[in-house]
Design an enzyme around this catalytic site. Structure first.
Site, mmCIF file in Angstrom:
data_model
loop_
_atom_site.group_PDB
_atom_site.id
_atom_site.type_symbol
_atom_site.label_atom_id
_atom_site.label_comp_id
_atom_site.label_asym_id
_atom_site.label_seq_id
_atom_site.Cartn_x
_atom_site.Cartn_y
_atom_site.Cartn_z
ATOM 1 N N LYS A 9 8.287 -9.439 58.808
ATOM 2 C CA LYS A 9 7.900 -8.859 60.091
ATOM 3 C C LYS A 9 6.841 -9.762 60.707
ATOM 4 C CE LYS A 9 4.458 -6.955 60.197
ATOM 5 N NZ LYS A 9 3.061 -6.903 60.643
ATOM 6 N N ASP A 136 2.927 -0.235 58.923
ATOM 7 C CA ASP A 136 4.045 -1.112 59.276
ATOM 8 C C ASP A 136 5.396 -0.623 58.747
ATOM 9 O OD1 ASP A 136 2.658 -2.949 60.780
ATOM 10 O OD2 ASP A 136 2.269 -4.310 59.101
#
Length: 284
Positions: A9, A136
């Site tokens: 990510k 996240d």
């Protein structure tokens, strides 16, 4: 047996917009998922076990503290399952590197075991569970270009997002998120509400240049080598933008052409053989 790809990510920008009374920071971030990451394999077992392989397996630490292991136990409890699972994590991403490796692993475990154990939770329910593991995890469950806000739980998908290439570089160090945030002074700059949909790659790069990562300056206080990483990326031919991801220490460069990103990777690795360097496509 189920195998899942836990992609890295990357925060193309990250604005810290405030802090809640409970200590969580509020943010605004554009997140993408390059085609490089860890690999998760799950199969049924008598109990929940975790085996870690891959180039970064020795840096994982305690199994009990691993987010993938925690995700399995949390889903088992929330889903009321009586089953176990044998989890194999192929760790290809550097640890504590600002590119969501642990969160991506947890998300992949949640998705995979939701199927393996036939729990049937919706993606929204998995996201609620994932948020308890880390801010996240919900966006890693989503796994596509998105705008994040709140503490990470507010996710908006993007329309017609362009394909481009990215170069990821980590100098072989871990930047403690807590240490970085301890150096942060929250910016008073106005942030953007633009969702970056419907742009070409070049237009995206131009728009991103006006954005920032508010954690970059405090991360430089914690790990000064990040400045050398950014300089090495910026000087590469075809690089449109260089910036740090998350709380570091991984930095990235944005390229239109795959060949340019690959050449940059080779050049940096030749000069810094102890750094982790990876070129990858961002293909929505």
């Amino acid at each position: 047996m189920i195998t899942a790809f836990a992609r890295s990510k990357v925060n193309l920008f990250l604005h810290v917009t405030g802090k809640r009374n409970d200590g969580y920071h509020l943010l605004e971030s554009l997140v993408v998922f390059p085609e490089w990451g860890d690999r998760i394999t799950v199969k049924k077992g008598k109990s929940i076990t975790l085996e870690v392989t891959g180039p970064f397996s020795q840096l994982i630490g305690s199994t009990e503290e691993n987010l993938a292991f925690k995700a399995a136990h949390l889903l088992k409890r929330e889903g009321g399952s009586n089953e176990g699972a044998r989890i194999v994590l192929e760790k290809n991403l550097p640890v504590a590197a600002g590119i969501g490796g642990g969160s991506a692993d947890a998300a992949a475990v949640l998705k995979s075991l939701n199927v393996l154990w036939n729990i049937g939770f919706s993606n929204n329910r998995l996201g609620q569970i994932g948020l308890a593991l880390g801010a996240d995890v919900p966006v890693c469950l989503y796994g596509k270009p998105a705008m994040m806000s709140g503490i990470g739980e507010q996710i908006s998908g993007l329309r017609e997002f362009p394909k481009f290439n990215i170069l990821l570089v980590n100098p072989g160090i871990s930047a403690s998120t807590g240490d970085v945030f301890s150096q942060l002074t929250i910016s008073e700059k106005i942030t953007s509400s633009d969702d970056f949909s419907g742009r070409t790659a070049r237009e995206l790069f131009i728009g991103l240049a006006a954005m920032r990562n508010d954690l970059e300056a405090p991360a430089l206080e914690v790990a000064p080598v990040i400045d050398a990483v950014l300089s090495s990326i910026k000087e590469q031919k075809g690089c449109h933008l260089a910036r740090m991801s998350g709380s570091g220490a991984t930095c990235f460069g944005l390229f239109e052409e795959e060949e340019a990103a690959e050449m940059a990777a080779r050049d940096i690795l030749e000069r810094h053989p102890d750094w982790w360097v990876q070129a990858a496509a961002v293909d929505p």
